[in-house]
Design an enzyme around this catalytic site. Structure first.
Site, PDB file in Angstrom:
ATOM      1  N   LYS A   1       9.606  81.540  24.019  1.00  0.00           N
ATOM      2  CA  LYS A   1      11.065  81.557  23.748  1.00  0.00           C
ATOM      3  C   LYS A   1      11.791  80.518  24.594  1.00  0.00           C
ATOM      4  O   LYS A   1      12.586  79.732  24.069  1.00  0.00           O
ATOM      5  CB  LYS A   1      11.611  82.954  24.061  1.00  0.00           C
ATOM      6  CG  LYS A   1      13.128  83.029  24.154  1.00  0.00           C
ATOM      7  CD  LYS A   1      13.615  84.434  24.403  1.00  0.00           C
ATOM      8  CE  LYS A   1      13.819  84.819  25.846  1.00  0.00           C
ATOM      9  NZ  LYS A   1      15.035  84.328  26.505  1.00  0.00           N
ATOM     10  N   ASN A   2      11.516  80.528  25.892  1.00  0.00           N
ATOM     11  CA  ASN A   2      12.323  79.700  26.786  1.00  0.00           C
ATOM     12  C   ASN A   2      11.921  78.226  26.781  1.00  0.00           C
ATOM     13  O   ASN A   2      12.516  77.415  27.489  1.00  0.00           O
ATOM     14  CB  ASN A   2      12.306  80.284  28.206  1.00  0.00           C
ATOM     15  CG  ASN A   2      13.089  81.595  28.260  1.00  0.00           C
ATOM     16  OD1 ASN A   2      13.872  81.890  27.370  1.00  0.00           O
ATOM     17  ND2 ASN A   2      12.859  82.388  29.297  1.00  0.00           N
ATOM     18  N   CYS A   9      21.429  88.176  28.173  1.00  0.00           N
ATOM     19  CA  CYS A   9      21.188  89.484  28.786  1.00  0.00           C
ATOM     20  C   CYS A   9      22.087  89.644  30.001  1.00  0.00           C
ATOM     21  O   CYS A   9      22.301  88.704  30.762  1.00  0.00           O
ATOM     22  CB  CYS A   9      19.728  89.614  29.203  1.00  0.00           C
ATOM     23  SG  CYS A   9      18.624  89.781  27.804  1.00  0.00           S
ATOM     24  N   ARG A  26      25.921  85.333  35.976  1.00  0.00           N
ATOM     25  CA  ARG A  26      24.978  84.258  35.636  1.00  0.00           C
ATOM     26  C   ARG A  26      25.761  82.943  35.615  1.00  0.00           C
ATOM     27  O   ARG A  26      26.163  82.463  34.563  1.00  0.00           O
ATOM     28  CB  ARG A  26      24.277  84.555  34.302  1.00  0.00           C
ATOM     29  CG  ARG A  26      23.445  85.823  34.363  1.00  0.00           C
ATOM     30  CD  ARG A  26      22.652  86.065  33.104  1.00  0.00           C
ATOM     31  NE  ARG A  26      21.541  85.142  32.951  1.00  0.00           N
ATOM     32  CZ  ARG A  26      20.704  85.164  31.920  1.00  0.00           C
ATOM     33  NH1 ARG A  26      20.854  86.064  30.968  1.00  0.00           N
ATOM     34  NH2 ARG A  26      19.710  84.294  31.840  1.00  0.00           N
ATOM     35  N   ASP A  73      10.932  87.490  34.921  1.00  0.00           N
ATOM     36  CA  ASP A  73      10.912  88.023  33.557  1.00  0.00           C
ATOM     37  C   ASP A  73       9.740  88.976  33.305  1.00  0.00           C
ATOM     38  O   ASP A  73       9.569  89.480  32.189  1.00  0.00           O
ATOM     39  CB  ASP A  73      10.911  86.872  32.536  1.00  0.00           C
ATOM     40  CG  ASP A  73      12.213  86.086  32.575  1.00  0.00           C
ATOM     41  OD1 ASP A  73      13.214  86.628  33.088  1.00  0.00           O
ATOM     42  OD2 ASP A  73      12.227  84.922  32.127  1.00  0.00           O
ATOM     43  N   ARG A 107      15.330  89.912  20.548  1.00  0.00           N
ATOM     44  CA  ARG A 107      15.779  88.564  20.936  1.00  0.00           C
ATOM     45  C   ARG A 107      14.618  87.687  21.371  1.00  0.00           C
ATOM     46  O   ARG A 107      14.672  86.466  21.261  1.00  0.00           O
ATOM     47  CB  ARG A 107      16.701  88.640  22.156  1.00  0.00           C
ATOM     48  CG  ARG A 107      17.979  89.304  21.936  1.00  0.00           C
ATOM     49  CD  ARG A 107      18.616  89.448  23.269  1.00  0.00           C
ATOM     50  NE  ARG A 107      19.134  88.159  23.611  1.00  0.00           N
ATOM     51  CZ  ARG A 107      20.366  87.954  24.039  1.00  0.00           C
ATOM     52  NH1 ARG A 107      21.148  88.962  24.220  1.00  0.00           N
ATOM     53  NH2 ARG A 107      20.780  86.767  24.304  1.00  0.00           N
TER      54      ARG A 107
HETATM   55  N1  EPU Z   1      22.066  79.760  39.267  1.00  0.00           N
HETATM   56  C1  EPU Z   1      23.231  79.390  39.889  1.00  0.00           C
HETATM   57  N2  EPU Z   1      24.008  78.425  39.288  1.00  0.00           N
HETATM   58  C2  EPU Z   1      23.645  77.851  38.112  1.00  0.00           C
HETATM   59  C3  EPU Z   1      22.448  78.237  37.487  1.00  0.00           C
HETATM   60  C4  EPU Z   1      21.667  79.209  38.092  1.00  0.00           C
HETATM   61  O1  EPU Z   1      23.587  79.907  40.940  1.00  0.00           O
HETATM   62  O2  EPU Z   1      24.383  76.974  37.640  1.00  0.00           O
HETATM   63  C5  EPU Z   1      21.215  80.786  39.891  1.00  0.00           C
HETATM   64  C6  EPU Z   1      21.149  82.046  39.029  1.00  0.00           C
HETATM   65  O3  EPU Z   1      22.223  82.913  39.331  1.00  0.00           O
HETATM   66  C7  EPU Z   1      19.802  82.601  39.420  1.00  0.00           C
HETATM   67  C8  EPU Z   1      18.964  81.371  39.690  1.00  0.00           C
HETATM   68  O4  EPU Z   1      19.887  80.310  39.908  1.00  0.00           O
HETATM   69  O5  EPU Z   1      19.929  83.333  40.613  1.00  0.00           O
HETATM   70  C9  EPU Z   1      18.012  80.984  38.593  1.00  0.00           C
HETATM   71  O6  EPU Z   1      18.694  80.866  37.351  1.00  0.00           O
HETATM   72  P1  EPU Z   1      18.192  79.887  36.198  1.00  0.00           P
HETATM   73  O7  EPU Z   1      19.252  78.891  35.960  1.00  0.00           O
HETATM   74  O8  EPU Z   1      16.814  79.420  36.497  1.00  0.00           O
HETATM   75  O9  EPU Z   1      18.154  80.865  34.966  1.00  0.00           O
HETATM   76  P2  EPU Z   1      18.468  80.494  33.469  1.00  0.00           P
HETATM   77  O10 EPU Z   1      18.078  79.105  33.198  1.00  0.00           O
HETATM   78  O11 EPU Z   1      19.857  80.903  33.096  1.00  0.00           O
HETATM   79  C10 EPU Z   1      16.151  81.063  32.492  1.00  0.00           C
HETATM   80  C11 EPU Z   1      15.617  81.992  31.458  1.00  0.00           C
HETATM   81  C12 EPU Z   1      15.656  83.412  31.982  1.00  0.00           C
HETATM   82  C13 EPU Z   1      14.861  83.493  33.281  1.00  0.00           C
HETATM   83  C14 EPU Z   1      15.388  82.458  34.285  1.00  0.00           C
HETATM   84  C15 EPU Z   1      14.552  82.387  35.555  1.00  0.00           C
HETATM   85  C16 EPU Z   1      16.269  80.882  29.428  1.00  0.00           C
HETATM   86  C17 EPU Z   1      17.100  80.861  28.215  1.00  0.00           C
HETATM   87  N3  EPU Z   1      16.443  81.893  30.254  1.00  0.00           N
HETATM   88  O12 EPU Z   1      17.495  81.451  32.709  1.00  0.00           O
HETATM   89  O13 EPU Z   1      14.986  84.189  30.999  1.00  0.00           O
HETATM   90  O14 EPU Z   1      14.988  84.768  33.856  1.00  0.00           O
HETATM   91  O15 EPU Z   1      15.377  81.156  33.683  1.00  0.00           O
HETATM   92  O16 EPU Z   1      13.228  82.050  35.254  1.00  0.00           O
HETATM   93  O17 EPU Z   1      15.436  80.015  29.644  1.00  0.00           O
HETATM   94  C18 EPU Z   1      14.421  86.122  29.808  1.00  0.00           C
HETATM   95  O18 EPU Z   1      13.720  85.413  29.079  1.00  0.00           O
HETATM   96  O19 EPU Z   1      14.386  87.390  29.785  1.00  0.00           O
HETATM   97  C19 EPU Z   1      15.337  85.486  30.748  1.00  0.00           C
HETATM   98  C20 EPU Z   1      16.342  86.125  31.315  1.00  0.00           C
END
Ligand code: EPU
Length: 431
Positions: free
Chosen positions: A22-23, A117, A122, A306, A400
């Site tokens: 997915k990601n 989610c 976030r 995850d 999802r």
């Molecule tokens: N963070 C910040 N500022 C930002 C972005 C992130 O402070 O601008 C912090 C977040 O609060 C968190 C950490 O950095 O504490 C990591 O967040 P990341 O940006 O890596 O998460 P994401 O890209 O929004 C993706 C996956 C998530 C997965 C995370 C971590 C997608 C669409 N989502 O989210 O997947 O948990 O990376 O590996 O790629 C899931 O599939 O169930 C899911 C939640």
């Protein structure tokens, strides 16, 4: 609305094929905007976040056609920037990739806030900071994020204060067509970051270092279409590995990249499950008797956040007290109430973002709900472990990100059905 009805108590047995990640699929679908032409994507998972992404891109003028069950063609030549539907964008998290992709192709972006989610705040401040470093002037109001690059998108050095999958990919998207060289320092190393870079490079981008904490992108004039197969989903594979151990079953999980599964395999072996790795499959078996452990979620190659919720039902029947410390999403504990309804003994230390799981003899069936994607699969694993019938509501969250879940689990001997919700008291549960 549907619910899942599970008659648990059967160890999972047999083999199952893992779908595409997915990601990785989601950012690659948005990355196709940068191509401005036709791409063929293979191994596309049939999950609702992908369907929503197609709806968003079609609304912007992309032509997306199905070739077979898992292959699509996507033509973004006539896609018009800044036209995404705000309601659709707010249904999912990965729609934030429109920011980097639109900025990269059109020099501007206008996108509503992403959803996804709910496990606490976030933020997208790293994304914004990275896109600003490339020349984007960012304005936000209560409904939209608007970015303009009046002097064009220009390569630059970007350093992230924390490791973010989404921000790393978004900057990569904005940088591939930029003038000059971009470096991303403290980049995320997840396999999906590498897959997006591989896709873009197949389309003519010049990205090196993906998979390390320093990614270098040399801007190119334009990209061209390609055929690309998306990698298998390590989180789906890990979820089945946990389910095999939790039910005391024996499963062969096909279509995996074993390297991606090292942290979960090590943890399962440590608590007493048996894991055998092959070239592109893994066999996991369990006997239902497990030791307590300590898990700390970390960016790749650490233990993935995850897979945190799915481990909890398994550790609920381990001997002693296990701890899971969540360092990525410190509020990712909404599954706890649902698992408590099934007899799990879990307390959460909010200060340290740690779930403390005291082993119990067994879990029992209940009416529960999926509070988010991975939490939904956690209650599903718990349901498979219990003798008796569990009903799971709000299954849209599970759908999802997990493809064909009823068929896959049925193939492993689970007694699981998806049935429409009809009675009112049950609807209350779903609310
Ligand atoms: N963070 C910040 N500022 C930002 C972005 C992130 O402070 O601008 C912090 C977040 O609060 C968190 C950490 O950095 O504490 C990591 O967040 P990341 O940006 O890596 O998460 P994401 O890209 O929004 C993706 C996956 C998530 C997965 C995370 C971590 C997608 C669409 N989502 O989210 O997947 O948990 O990376 O590996 O790629 C899931 O599939 O169930 C899911 C939640």
């Amino acid at each position: 609305m549907d619910k899942l009805v599970i008659d648990g108590g059967m160890p999972l047995r047999g083999s199952v094929d893992v779908s595409a990640m997915k990601n990785a699929a989601l950012p690659i679908i948005y990355a196709s905007i940068l191509v401005g032409g036709k791409c063929r994507l293979e191994n596309v998972p049939n999950i609702s976040d992908v369907t929503t992404s197609f709806e968003i891109l079609r609304g912007m003028g992309a032509v997306i056609t199905g070739v077979d069950d898992t292959t699509i063609e996507i033509d973004t030549e006539n896609l018009v920037g800044s036209t995404s539907n705000r309601d659709l964008v707010s249904k999912m998290r990965a729609s934030y990739y429109l920011l980097g992709a639109e900025l990269g192709r059109f020099g501007k972006a206008h996108v509503g806030y992403p959803g996804g989610c709910d496990f606490g705040v976030r933020p997208i401040d790293y994304h914004i900071k990275g896109l600003e470093a490339l020349g984007g002037e960012v304005k936000t109001d209560s409904e939209y994020i608007t970015i303009n690059a009046p002097l064009g998108v220009r390569g630059n050095g970007v350093y992230f204060d924390g490791i973010s999958v989404g921000a790393t990919i978004n900057v990569m998207l904005a940088a591939v067509l930029a003038k000059g060289i971009t470096t991303i320092d403290n980049a995320a190393k997840e396999p999906h970051v590498v897959d997006v870079a591989n896709f873009l490079n197949t389309c003519g981008a010049r990205i090196t270092g993906a998979g390390t904490d320093m990614i270098k992108i040399r801007g190119v004039e334009k990209l061209h279409g390609c055929t690309y197969a998306i990698i298998p989903d390590m989180i789906e594979a890990g979820t089945f590995m946990i389910a095999a151990a939790a039910t005391g079953g024996h499963i062969k999980i096909n279509n995996v990249i074993p390297k991606h599964l090292e942290s979960i395999a090590a943890k399962l072996e440590e608590i007493g499950a048996n894991v055998e790795m092959f070239d592109d499959s893994v066999i996991v078996s369990g006997n239902g008797s497990y030791k307590k452990t300590y898990i700390k979620t970390l960016p790749y190659p650490g233990f993935p956040t995850d897979l945190h919720p799915q481990m909890v039902p398994l550790l609920s029947i381990a001997d002693g007290v296990s701890n899971i410390r969540e360092t990525i999403w410190p509020e990712r504990f909404r599954y706890v109430n649902e698992l408590r309804l099934m007899g799990a003994n879990i307390t959460v230390n909010e200060e340290t973002a740690t779930a403390v799981i005291e082993g119990v003899e067994s879990l029992h069936p209940a009416r529960v709900k999926a509070v988010d994607l991975r939490a939904g699969f956690a209650v599903l694993i718990a349901a498979l472990m219990t003798d008796g019938q569990t009903e799971i509501y709000d299954i849209k969250y599970i759908e999802r990100g997990y493809e064909d879940i009823v068929a896959k689990l049925t193939g492993l001997g689970a007694r699981i059905k998806k049935v429409p919700i009809i009675d009112d008291d049950v609807n209350e549960k779903a609310g």
